[in-house]
Design a protein around this motif. Sequence first.
Motif, mmCIF file in Angstrom:
data_model
loop_
_atom_site.group_PDB
_atom_site.id
_atom_site.type_symbol
_atom_site.label_atom_id
_atom_site.label_comp_id
_atom_site.label_asym_id
_atom_site.label_seq_id
_atom_site.Cartn_x
_atom_site.Cartn_y
_atom_site.Cartn_z
ATOM 1 N N CYS A 47 0.829 -1.217 0.000
ATOM 2 C CA CYS A 47 0.000 0.000 0.000
ATOM 3 C C CYS A 47 0.860 1.261 0.000
ATOM 4 N N ASN A 48 1.850 1.322 0.881
ATOM 5 C CA ASN A 48 2.714 2.501 0.949
ATOM 6 C C ASN A 48 3.546 2.674 -0.311
ATOM 7 N N SER A 49 4.057 1.583 -0.860
ATOM 8 C CA SER A 49 4.857 1.658 -2.079
ATOM 9 C C SER A 49 4.004 2.115 -3.262
ATOM 10 N N ALA A 50 2.771 1.624 -3.334
ATOM 11 C CA ALA A 50 1.873 2.028 -4.419
ATOM 12 C C ALA A 50 1.520 3.511 -4.316
ATOM 13 N N LEU A 51 1.236 3.982 -3.102
ATOM 14 C CA LEU A 51 0.963 5.414 -2.919
ATOM 15 C C LEU A 51 2.164 6.257 -3.338
ATOM 16 N N SER A 52 3.347 5.816 -2.950
ATOM 17 C CA SER A 52 4.569 6.553 -3.281
ATOM 18 C C SER A 52 4.822 6.580 -4.779
ATOM 19 N N ALA A 53 4.715 5.429 -5.406
ATOM 20 C CA ALA A 53 4.966 5.346 -6.844
ATOM 21 C C ALA A 53 3.938 6.151 -7.626
ATOM 22 N N ALA A 54 2.679 6.077 -7.232
ATOM 23 C CA ALA A 54 1.646 6.860 -7.908
ATOM 24 C C ALA A 54 1.894 8.356 -7.734
ATOM 25 N N GLY A 55 2.264 8.756 -6.522
ATOM 26 C CA GLY A 55 2.580 10.165 -6.284
ATOM 27 C C GLY A 55 3.764 10.637 -7.106
ATOM 28 N N GLY A 56 4.783 9.805 -7.189
ATOM 29 C CA GLY A 56 5.948 10.156 -7.999
ATOM 30 C C GLY A 56 5.622 10.275 -9.470
ATOM 31 N N SER A 57 4.756 9.402 -9.974
ATOM 32 C CA SER A 57 4.397 9.473 -11.392
ATOM 33 C C SER A 57 3.604 10.737 -11.692
ATOM 34 N N VAL A 58 2.817 11.208 -10.723
ATOM 35 C CA VAL A 58 2.078 12.459 -10.906
ATOM 36 C C VAL A 58 3.040 13.643 -10.892
ATOM 37 N N LEU A 81 -3.696 -7.812 11.740
ATOM 38 C CA LEU A 81 -4.165 -6.423 11.772
ATOM 39 C C LEU A 81 -3.178 -5.501 12.484
ATOM 40 N N THR A 82 -2.600 -5.969 13.567
ATOM 41 C CA THR A 82 -1.600 -5.157 14.270
ATOM 42 C C THR A 82 -0.407 -4.898 13.368
ATOM 43 N N ALA A 83 0.066 -5.946 12.680
ATOM 44 C CA ALA A 83 1.210 -5.777 11.782
ATOM 45 C C ALA A 83 0.858 -4.849 10.633
ATOM 46 N N PHE A 84 -0.290 -5.072 10.003
ATOM 47 C CA PHE A 84 -0.673 -4.233 8.869
ATOM 48 C C PHE A 84 -0.817 -2.775 9.274
ATOM 49 N N LEU A 85 -1.660 -2.504 10.276
ATOM 50 C CA LEU A 85 -1.909 -1.115 10.673
ATOM 51 C C LEU A 85 -0.667 -0.458 11.265
ATOM 52 N N GLY A 86 0.018 -1.178 12.148
ATOM 53 C CA GLY A 86 1.208 -0.610 12.784
ATOM 54 C C GLY A 86 2.307 -0.294 11.789
ATOM 55 N N LEU A 87 2.574 -1.230 10.886
ATOM 56 C CA LEU A 87 3.640 -1.016 9.902
ATOM 57 C C LEU A 87 3.217 -0.008 8.836
ATOM 58 N N PHE A 88 1.940 0.010 8.472
ATOM 59 C CA PHE A 88 1.469 1.011 7.504
ATOM 60 C C PHE A 88 1.669 2.417 8.060
ATOM 61 N N ILE A 89 1.257 2.614 9.309
ATOM 62 C CA ILE A 89 1.408 3.929 9.937
ATOM 63 C C ILE A 89 2.882 4.290 10.089
ATOM 64 N N LEU A 90 3.692 3.330 10.505
ATOM 65 C CA LEU A 90 5.116 3.588 10.709
ATOM 66 C C LEU A 90 5.815 3.933 9.394
ATOM 67 N N GLU A 91 5.479 3.238 8.317
ATOM 68 C CA GLU A 91 6.120 3.461 7.017
ATOM 69 C C GLU A 91 5.600 4.709 6.317
ATOM 70 N N PHE A 92 4.396 5.171 6.681
ATOM 71 C CA PHE A 92 3.801 6.311 5.989
ATOM 72 C C PHE A 92 4.636 7.570 6.238
ATOM 73 N N GLY A 93 5.125 8.162 5.169
ATOM 74 C CA GLY A 93 5.967 9.353 5.275
ATOM 75 C C GLY A 93 7.402 9.058 5.651
ATOM 76 N N ASP A 94 7.789 7.784 5.649
ATOM 77 C CA ASP A 94 9.157 7.384 5.982
ATOM 78 C C ASP A 94 10.074 7.657 4.791
ATOM 79 N N LYS A 95 11.358 7.578 5.026
ATOM 80 C CA LYS A 95 12.345 7.880 3.988
ATOM 81 C C LYS A 95 12.193 6.993 2.758
ATOM 82 N N SER A 96 11.831 5.753 2.945
ATOM 83 C CA SER A 96 11.675 4.858 1.794
ATOM 84 C C SER A 96 10.536 5.299 0.894
ATOM 85 N N GLN A 97 9.492 5.849 1.485
ATOM 86 C CA GLN A 97 8.376 6.324 0.684
ATOM 87 C C GLN A 97 8.816 7.482 -0.212
#
Length: 188
Positions: free
Chosen positions: A47-58, A102-118
């Motif tokens: 999810c985070n990678s797709a958001l990042s890639a889509a944002g970059g393409s825009v 759910l803990t892994a998905f939500l916790g890691l999604f929130i943690l990765e959101f806006g991270d350097k890799s994104q």
Amino acid sequence: MDALLSTFLSVFLAEMGDRTQILAAALALRYHKNGAILAGLALATLCNSALSAAGGSVIDQWISEAPVKLFAGLAYIFAGAGMLMWRRTVDPLTNWKLPAFLTAFLGLFILEFGDKSQFIIAAQSARTPYWGMALIGGFTGIMAATIPAVLLRERLAQIVPLKPIRWISGGLLLLWGFMLATQAFGIS
């Protein structure tokens, strides 16, 4: 192919010893359900990678090449600096009463959101018409760096010298960022 490999390598380096690895290992220790943790990690990363890639393409469609190079350079500079600086401790989410997935998905999604890799994935997507390759490279880079943390848990730090790797990776990302930034200004 260049977008895939360069994104994979830079994101893999950026994730070594990062909070994503630490949280994934902590969740694996807590739940003892590697499959659920890995599935949550994969979905959050996708999810985070797709958001990042889509944002970059825009971004690529809106601005010219020099600002895109500057954006990429700054993404790498901030990623490298972030690896060399002091980091906050990671909340192991012990108060969350959700199932492992759910803990892994939500916790890691929130943690990765806006991270350097994104930002690296977005920058690489903006630099190429093949934004899907940047998405795949970023996704596999995060997964390749984090899967060993889930499987090895606390032993990862004993096997892999994370602090020297963070210093070397941070230095390489800084160097790469400065090279891109100088290209944006036509210096090199």
